[in-house]
Design an enzyme around this catalytic site. Sequence first.
Site: not given
Ligand code: EPU
Length: 416
Positions: A22-23, A92, A116, A121, A304, A326, A396
Amino acid sequence: MEKLVIEGGVPLRGEVNIGGAKNAALPVMTASILSPGENIVSNVPNLKDIATMGKLLARLGIGFQFSGDKVTLKTDNITSVEAPYDLVRTMRASVLILCPLVARMGEAKVSLPGGCAIGARPINLHLMGLEKMGAEIHLTEGYVHVKARRLKGASIYFDIPTVTGTENLMMAASLADGVTMLENAAMEPEVVDLANVLIKMGAEIQGAGTSVIRINGVENLKPFNYRIIPDRIEAGTFLAAAGITGGDIKIKNCNFSHLDAMVIKLKEAGLIINQESDGVRVKGPERLKPVDVKTMPYPGFPTDMQAQFMTLMSIADGTSLITESIFENRFMHVAELKRMGANIKIQGATATVRGIPSLTGAPVMATDLRASASLVIAGLAAKGTTVVDRVYHLDRGYEQIEEKLKPLGAKIKRIR
Ligand code: EPU
């Protein structure tokens, strides 16, 4: 609302096929925005989030078709540059349209996602990168409005490695004027998959999969036909399900090298896991051993898989410490596991899990995607009946999980 009813206590046996990630599929779908034409993505899982992304892309004027495991995206005409709140708040990952739209159309207006279930996030790092690349950014009425004639290459350092942030900026940089360096970039296999798609489209990217990615912007990109990687979290979830039930299953269509940290920790917990020519064989132990885990960006142990691992530890022979580093609120499954008898105490980012001999079936409520998976696993191992409510969270990210579990012997059914 749909629920899953599980009669626990059956060791899983047989074979299961893992679907596409998915991701990886979500960012690859948004990469289609970068060039006009017909794009094909295959090995796409049939999930709620994919349908939501399809809806969002269709609102931008993109032709979206999903048949079998193939998504076709026709991106000749983009008629809107706006991602509205009603879609962003349900997923998101909608924010992944931000950079491709700015790169191709010079403009994007995306609703800010808001908090969320698992944490605040924010998207400040995505916006910081765009600003460094010369974009003008305005926040109005809950929307972030970004404009740039043509983005310029820049040196961008992420304070925290962010998966979708790295993906978004890699897409922006692919069409920018000049060289972009992404430092402290996310190294997840899904980032590498997106880089491979972009390279197929004609982008010049080096270093994806390491913490420094160099992108030399090009004038145009071409449409693509791409098969995405298997879902490592779905694979990990089945490893956990086999382990907790003392089962013996083969997991097919997965990439073993993406499972490293999970496999090491699950082996420490007593699972026997071996790579065979046609899949990964996993056998669960008589009794699980306690293992400490701390979630980390890839190649660390994935957040995850934290909830699923905690479920295993809840019936291990001793005490384990599980630290979530995380997301700040990713322990929502704990209260539900406690309803099934688990002995877990949370202090800050660490859960102390004192293993008990067995869980007891109970009605429980899914709160987010991976928490739901942990409750299904708990139900498979528990004595008696578990009813998991709010299964839409699970849908999802897992393709009909009960239809994959039934052939393995699980007593599980979906009810309304
Ligand atoms: N963060 C910030 N600022 C930003 C972006 C991120 O502070 O601008 C922080 C977040 O709040 C978090 C950390 O950085 O504490 C890491 O977040 P990341 O941005 O890596 O998460 P994401 O890209 O929103 C993706 C996956 C998530 C998975 C995380 C971590 C997708 C669509 N989603 O989220 O997947 O948990 O990386 O590996 O790729 C899931 O599939 O259940 C899921 C939540």
